[in-house]
Design a protein around this motif. Sequence first.
Motif, PDB file in Angstrom:
ATOM      1  N   PHE B 175       0.925  -1.149   0.081  1.00 50.66           N
ATOM      2  CA  PHE B 175       0.131   0.048   0.154  1.00 50.66           C
ATOM      3  C   PHE B 175       0.833   1.192  -0.010  1.00 50.66           C
ATOM      4  O   PHE B 175       1.428   1.719   0.932  1.00 50.66           O
ATOM      5  CB  PHE B 175      -0.721   0.069   1.223  1.00 50.66           C
ATOM      6  CG  PHE B 175      -0.428  -0.267   2.509  1.00 50.66           C
ATOM      7  CD1 PHE B 175       0.242   0.863   3.224  1.00 50.66           C
ATOM      8  CD2 PHE B 175      -0.631  -1.617   2.958  1.00 50.66           C
ATOM      9  CE1 PHE B 175       0.654   0.344   4.493  1.00 50.66           C
ATOM     10  CE2 PHE B 175       0.060  -1.958   4.233  1.00 50.66           C
ATOM     11  CZ  PHE B 175       0.509  -0.810   5.223  1.00 50.66           C
ATOM     12  N   LEU B 176       1.075   2.142  -1.069  1.00 45.68           N
ATOM     13  CA  LEU B 176       1.921   3.049  -1.419  1.00 45.68           C
ATOM     14  C   LEU B 176       1.322   4.184  -0.691  1.00 45.68           C
ATOM     15  O   LEU B 176      -0.154   4.211  -0.454  1.00 45.68           O
ATOM     16  CB  LEU B 176       1.965   3.297  -2.807  1.00 45.68           C
ATOM     17  CG  LEU B 176       2.859   2.288  -3.784  1.00 45.68           C
ATOM     18  CD1 LEU B 176       2.789   2.637  -5.240  1.00 45.68           C
ATOM     19  CD2 LEU B 176       4.387   2.154  -2.963  1.00 45.68           C
ATOM     20  N   PRO B 177       2.145   4.937  -0.125  1.00 42.90           N
ATOM     21  CA  PRO B 177       3.606   5.333  -0.245  1.00 42.90           C
ATOM     22  C   PRO B 177       4.413   4.379   0.584  1.00 42.90           C
ATOM     23  O   PRO B 177       5.792   4.782   0.483  1.00 42.90           O
ATOM     24  CB  PRO B 177       3.826   6.581  -0.005  1.00 42.90           C
ATOM     25  CG  PRO B 177       2.795   6.892   0.877  1.00 42.90           C
ATOM     26  CD  PRO B 177       1.668   6.235   0.601  1.00 42.90           C
ATOM     27  N   ALA B 178       3.841   3.172   1.278  1.00 43.46           N
ATOM     28  CA  ALA B 178       4.779   2.628   2.165  1.00 43.46           C
ATOM     29  C   ALA B 178       5.521   1.284   1.168  1.00 43.46           C
ATOM     30  O   ALA B 178       4.818   0.965   0.418  1.00 43.46           O
ATOM     31  CB  ALA B 178       4.086   1.743   3.170  1.00 43.46           C
ATOM     32  N   PHE B 179       6.800   1.327   1.389  1.00 45.62           N
ATOM     33  CA  PHE B 179       7.620   0.137   0.818  1.00 45.62           C
ATOM     34  C   PHE B 179       7.608   0.133  -0.808  1.00 45.62           C
ATOM     35  O   PHE B 179       7.221  -0.522  -1.304  1.00 45.62           O
ATOM     36  CB  PHE B 179       6.783  -1.199   1.223  1.00 45.62           C
ATOM     37  CG  PHE B 179       6.522  -1.448   2.840  1.00 45.62           C
ATOM     38  CD1 PHE B 179       7.466  -1.397   3.531  1.00 45.62           C
ATOM     39  CD2 PHE B 179       5.522  -1.835   3.234  1.00 45.62           C
ATOM     40  CE1 PHE B 179       7.363  -1.319   4.843  1.00 45.62           C
ATOM     41  CE2 PHE B 179       4.957  -2.053   4.543  1.00 45.62           C
ATOM     42  CZ  PHE B 179       6.219  -1.820   5.442  1.00 45.62           C
ATOM     43  N   ASP B 209       5.574   6.408  -7.777  1.00 47.63           N
ATOM     44  CA  ASP B 209       5.079   7.544  -7.268  1.00 47.63           C
ATOM     45  C   ASP B 209       3.923   8.107  -7.962  1.00 47.63           C
ATOM     46  O   ASP B 209       3.702   9.161  -8.073  1.00 47.63           O
ATOM     47  CB  ASP B 209       6.287   8.668  -7.107  1.00 47.63           C
ATOM     48  CG  ASP B 209       5.936   9.763  -6.298  1.00 47.63           C
ATOM     49  OD1 ASP B 209       5.148   9.287  -5.356  1.00 47.63           O
ATOM     50  OD2 ASP B 209       6.385  10.941  -6.627  1.00 47.63           O
TER      51      ASP B 209
END
Lengths: 264, 264, 264, 264
Positions: B175-179, B209
């Motif tokens: 689950f961006l922006p994680a990892f 991004d």
Amino acid sequence: MLQEHNCSIVRSDHFTDKTCWMLFLRICFTGATTEVHRDLHKALQVQAKKFQMHYMLEQAEQRKNIAILVSRNSHCLYDLLIRHKQGELKANISIVLSNHPELRDIADFFGIPFRCIAQPDGSEQDKKRRMEDILEDAYREFNLDLFVLARYMQILSDDFCQRHSDHTINIHHSFLPAFIGGRAYHKAFERGVKVIGATAHYTTASLDDGPIIEQDVRRISHSDSVKDMVREGRDLERVVLARAVRWHLENRVIIHENKTIVFI
Amino acid sequence: MLQEHNCSIVRSDHFTDKTCWMLFLRICFTGATTEVHRDLHKALQVQAKKFQMHYMLEQAEQRKNIAILVSRNSHCLYDLLIRHKQGELKANISIVLSNHPELRDIADFFGIPFRCIAQPDGSEQDKKRRMEDILEDAYREFNLDLFVLARYMQILSDDFCQRHSDHTINIHHSFLPAFIGGRAYHKAFERGVKVIGATAHYTTASLDDGPIIEQDVRRISHSDSVKDMVREGRDLERVVLARAVRWHLENRVIIHENKTIVFI
Amino acid sequence: MLQEHNCSIVRSDHFTDKTCWMLFLRICFTGATTEVHRDLHKALQVQAKKFQMHYMLEQAEQRKNIAILVSRNSHCLYDLLIRHKQGELKANISIVLSNHPELRDIADFFGIPFRCIAQPDGSEQDKKRRMEDILEDAYREFNLDLFVLARYMQILSDDFCQRHSDHTINIHHSFLPAFIGGRAYHKAFERGVKVIGATAHYTTASLDDGPIIEQDVRRISHSDSVKDMVREGRDLERVVLARAVRWHLENRVIIHENKTIVFI
Amino acid sequence: MLQEHNCSIVRSDHFTDKTCWMLFLRICFTGATTEVHRDLHKALQVQAKKFQMHYMLEQAEQRKNIAILVSRNSHCLYDLLIRHKQGELKANISIVLSNHPELRDIADFFGIPFRCIAQPDGSEQDKKRRMEDILEDAYREFNLDLFVLARYMQILSDDFCQRHSDHTINIHHSFLPAFIGGRAYHKAFERGVKVIGATAHYTTASLDDGPIIEQDVRRISHSDSVKDMVREGRDLERVVLARAVRWHLENRVIIHENKTIVFI
């Protein structure tokens, strides 16, 4: 050992961490008199030394003493006090501590002492130190077992964190490790995520980086403003914090390095 | 305008972005002959110029041409081909492109052409350039409307991203922006999160991004290994990617700056 | 007992059902030779008799033999075969049985034998009897451990259910006990629910009333048609069925009366 | 029409029900003076007559008057009063009505009038009639727009339901249509479901069968007792009810036959 003392196991949980081959056990049993309890302590001490093992022996009916730390946001405070009143949280809420006076009425209504720890004068560092001194005083005065940071909005000093890390639970308003630090919903809005979250974790000296106890999320859409996220987030924060606190109070959480084992 | 041409609106969606006071509209209507379609185009062009407005006029029954890019992981490829066969995805899957030969059989079974774009010789940069040349060739050859990176495992060049950003969808296994970046499940495991996720987004030159189209998550616990996360993650990835692709194909997604408006 | 034989417990789960004060245990251990296994069996037999206890001793690496039953819907079949191929399901898929010929190609592609059990002639009851005879034959021929009804769309006879109830898993396209029987999505649409679901359960003679292994749900809205529900439902059905089958294969599910204990 | 009056549309939603080919529209606009509002009313009346159309013209800033009906369970009452205080619910909470005196303190704390409507004497039917007379009196006295049954635990008479059906919201402690009527968690426990839910719906004369506004669920396991379900259920009930009430207050819900269109 339990059998010899006529104790009955009512539940046991077991986890083998295969990255370090450590074994984690949680055993609930009934029938232990004070005498049995003392004997078990002795026996476990011997075993623990022999096998390089850590153990904790707790009486489930023994209520922990907790302090709730707040600022101006009331939703988590309300939530914990309501759950406590309804019998969900088996603990003594010894005191509510806040750096603002606004939430006193709420503590009053639920019959919980309230102490404002705001420091009007001095440098930021000086004020923080004196506020933490009050926290330390409360820790001794009430024989506290747990600090709950219910949207406390202050970063605790490294010293404080190091002393209290394994019994201080914070609620952060994002699914960590995304959106560390303040203004998490603003950051989420700017990134355009489709899911927001909340995370309850033990506090450590490294900001928002402590062992995670619980997380939950909710879907959002392009039409949700920061204000909408804050509103939805309140629902997440209170539920996630309450679960983490309950599990901690019921001795379901084991901290191992920077992670938790949670026997739900 | 639609009324004059005897068209009926069957659905309309409307979103006002209050941070920039821009209005986003999606209107679905029936009854437009080719002639009407042409007249509308002209009229919209005039209006768009007058009001500094962007518009897109599409025929829903007009199938887009898509290429699926894969490496060795088959789960997203299977999933897209099965959904396509079942009529969930209204598109022509023109070709499957891969930097490895392994998944050819799958494409064959579903009757979709497969092209291995692996480059045995040359520097990394050189190989990447030649692989992207093949992608560009396919883009022209098949008159492609969309690249779907179904666990393609290659970072595309900035040039390629800039040319194809608004019609290239990637699935990322967190689950961006994680990892951000590779080994997302390993990072999730090390951080000790209680929830894992997947994110479908348009690719941009800045890694992981781009504008997020869809995200979803699943609960995990301390007992889940990286292998367990990979298994659960496969279920997330294929569902999240398929939703994003379907919404894109149905013209439900509008990209605005680094975000998406998704009219579901 | 395990200690004496130099076996190591790698995981254990424990559940005390407080409505009947029965204890359910699942213990995973390593290090058991064939000899140890035989000795444990003998010892457990004695203990089981003494304490009116039931037990099952299985070798984790011993793959179960399963038959998948289908009709015309392919999504669950694809899903199980893909998971099997990817190593998610530790089992031998001995055969795919169907009352329609359509899905033969899929079984062929994955290298699994396919047998069409359709009966062109005879009364409905007669046809059902003969089809179930074929199922019984397959049961003996392949030494089957599990029937998986992957959208089989046939109601099994009471006789068959009684013989195979604890090793026949069905997927139902609603969150039971809501919308029992056929046309579940139509019923959900008519009732105007905001959530649809799927349920995997052991089959019993009473329709859609067997012990539930797993359920999951998805949000829907007023704008979702029956067709949309069917599409979303496919995603639910395959995930829910796959989890139930995996848990059964890994001996994680204990049936007790009309419920399951699932040690995840 | 809006354009002529210099009103700006800030949001519009549109749904075509393809089972009956009816069109549902919700348009939010700004800039309407009292005069414009009156003119629009007139114009809409003419149009509505001409096209056999229903319409509702509301001023968003006009707060609705609501009464909350409770019995002894406090969690939904607390929740609504807290949300109201935090500005989540744009309404006047005119009164809390209860057939028990216990929750008076809560209403007092939040400064909301409380009226106990318990009837000590008379037959059950007689008592119900007199209680509903008090509800009717309150309806007139406070010019009420909405009754919220926040775990009211009384079945309303058919007469009452018929008069107030489209402005009376109930929270039921299951995912309807499963587990209609009382003791829903007990029934869920007995059936062995793996998911529990809550449903907010408009009340109709047919028990728990009115148009559903919102539903949500939570996973449970074999180890959850009825007491655990009740605790988890409280979290569901309060969130589901609050969403339904908020959506109703914001005129987002349209009732059509036995379903709702909810423009979220």
